[in-house]
Write a protein that holds these residues in place. Structure first.
Motif, PDB file in Angstrom:
ATOM      1  N   ASP A 150      -4.993  -2.045   5.632  1.00  0.00           N
ATOM      2  CA  ASP A 150      -4.625  -2.989   4.574  1.00  0.00           C
ATOM      3  C   ASP A 150      -3.703  -2.358   3.529  1.00  0.00           C
ATOM      4  N   LYS A 151      -3.171  -1.180   3.825  1.00  0.00           N
ATOM      5  CA  LYS A 151      -2.306  -0.441   2.892  1.00  0.00           C
ATOM      6  C   LYS A 151      -0.839  -0.548   3.312  1.00  0.00           C
ATOM      7  N   THR A 152       0.043  -0.940   2.389  1.00  0.00           N
ATOM      8  CA  THR A 152       1.484  -0.988   2.663  1.00  0.00           C
ATOM      9  C   THR A 152       2.035   0.432   2.645  1.00  0.00           C
ATOM     10  N   VAL A 153       2.650   0.844   3.765  1.00  0.00           N
ATOM     11  CA  VAL A 153       3.213   2.194   3.858  1.00  0.00           C
ATOM     12  C   VAL A 153       4.741   2.189   3.909  1.00  0.00           C
ATOM     13  N   LEU A 154       5.352   1.001   4.117  1.00  0.00           N
ATOM     14  CA  LEU A 154       6.804   0.878   4.113  1.00  0.00           C
ATOM     15  C   LEU A 154       7.148  -0.544   3.693  1.00  0.00           C
TER      16      LEU A 154
END
Length: 122
Positions: free
Chosen positions: A75-79
């Motif tokens: 659930d984490k935006t990495v790009l």
């Protein structure tokens, strides 16, 4: 003599037919291994290129609004990438790690629902 020539012609035809069938099968096996992925909506697309772990977001509709794409690890935006108002598409890289699940999400900046890819990993 005619029978021997006829048998030779049939055998030769079978060899050509077998070779013709085998070659495309080998080519399709190579294509199956390609893991590039694309999601799209009415306004643009987001593509993952496995060779080099590159992501590309393209605004495909000149409507005054761009598109935004994000790569999520869980659930984490990495790009996060956006495109719109300029020529070409915008690109960015992110190293996809083994054993982790990723999702691509594409949204039109004018509102409305986003498009989410199925999970993928390496």
């Amino acid at each position: 003599m005619r029978i021997a020539l006829a048998r030779l012609a049939v055998a030769g035809s079978a060899a050509v037919l077998f070779t013709g069938i085998a070659a495309p099968a080998m080519a399709s096996d190579t294509q199956v291994r390609i893991t590039n992925k694309t999601i799209s909506n009415d306004h643009g697309r987001m593509t993952f290129y496995d060779d080099g772990d590159m992501f590309e977001v393209c605004d495909t509709k000149a409507d005054g609004q761009g598109v935004e794409g994000q790569l999520l690890e869980g659930d984490k935006t990495v790009l996060y990438l956006t495109d719109g108002g300029d020529a070409g598409c915008d690109k960015g890289g992110y190293d996809i790690s083994w054993g982790k699940s990723y999702y691509m999400e594409l949204a039109w900046m004018g509102g409305g629902p986003s498009v989410m890819s199925p999970s993928f990993s390496e």
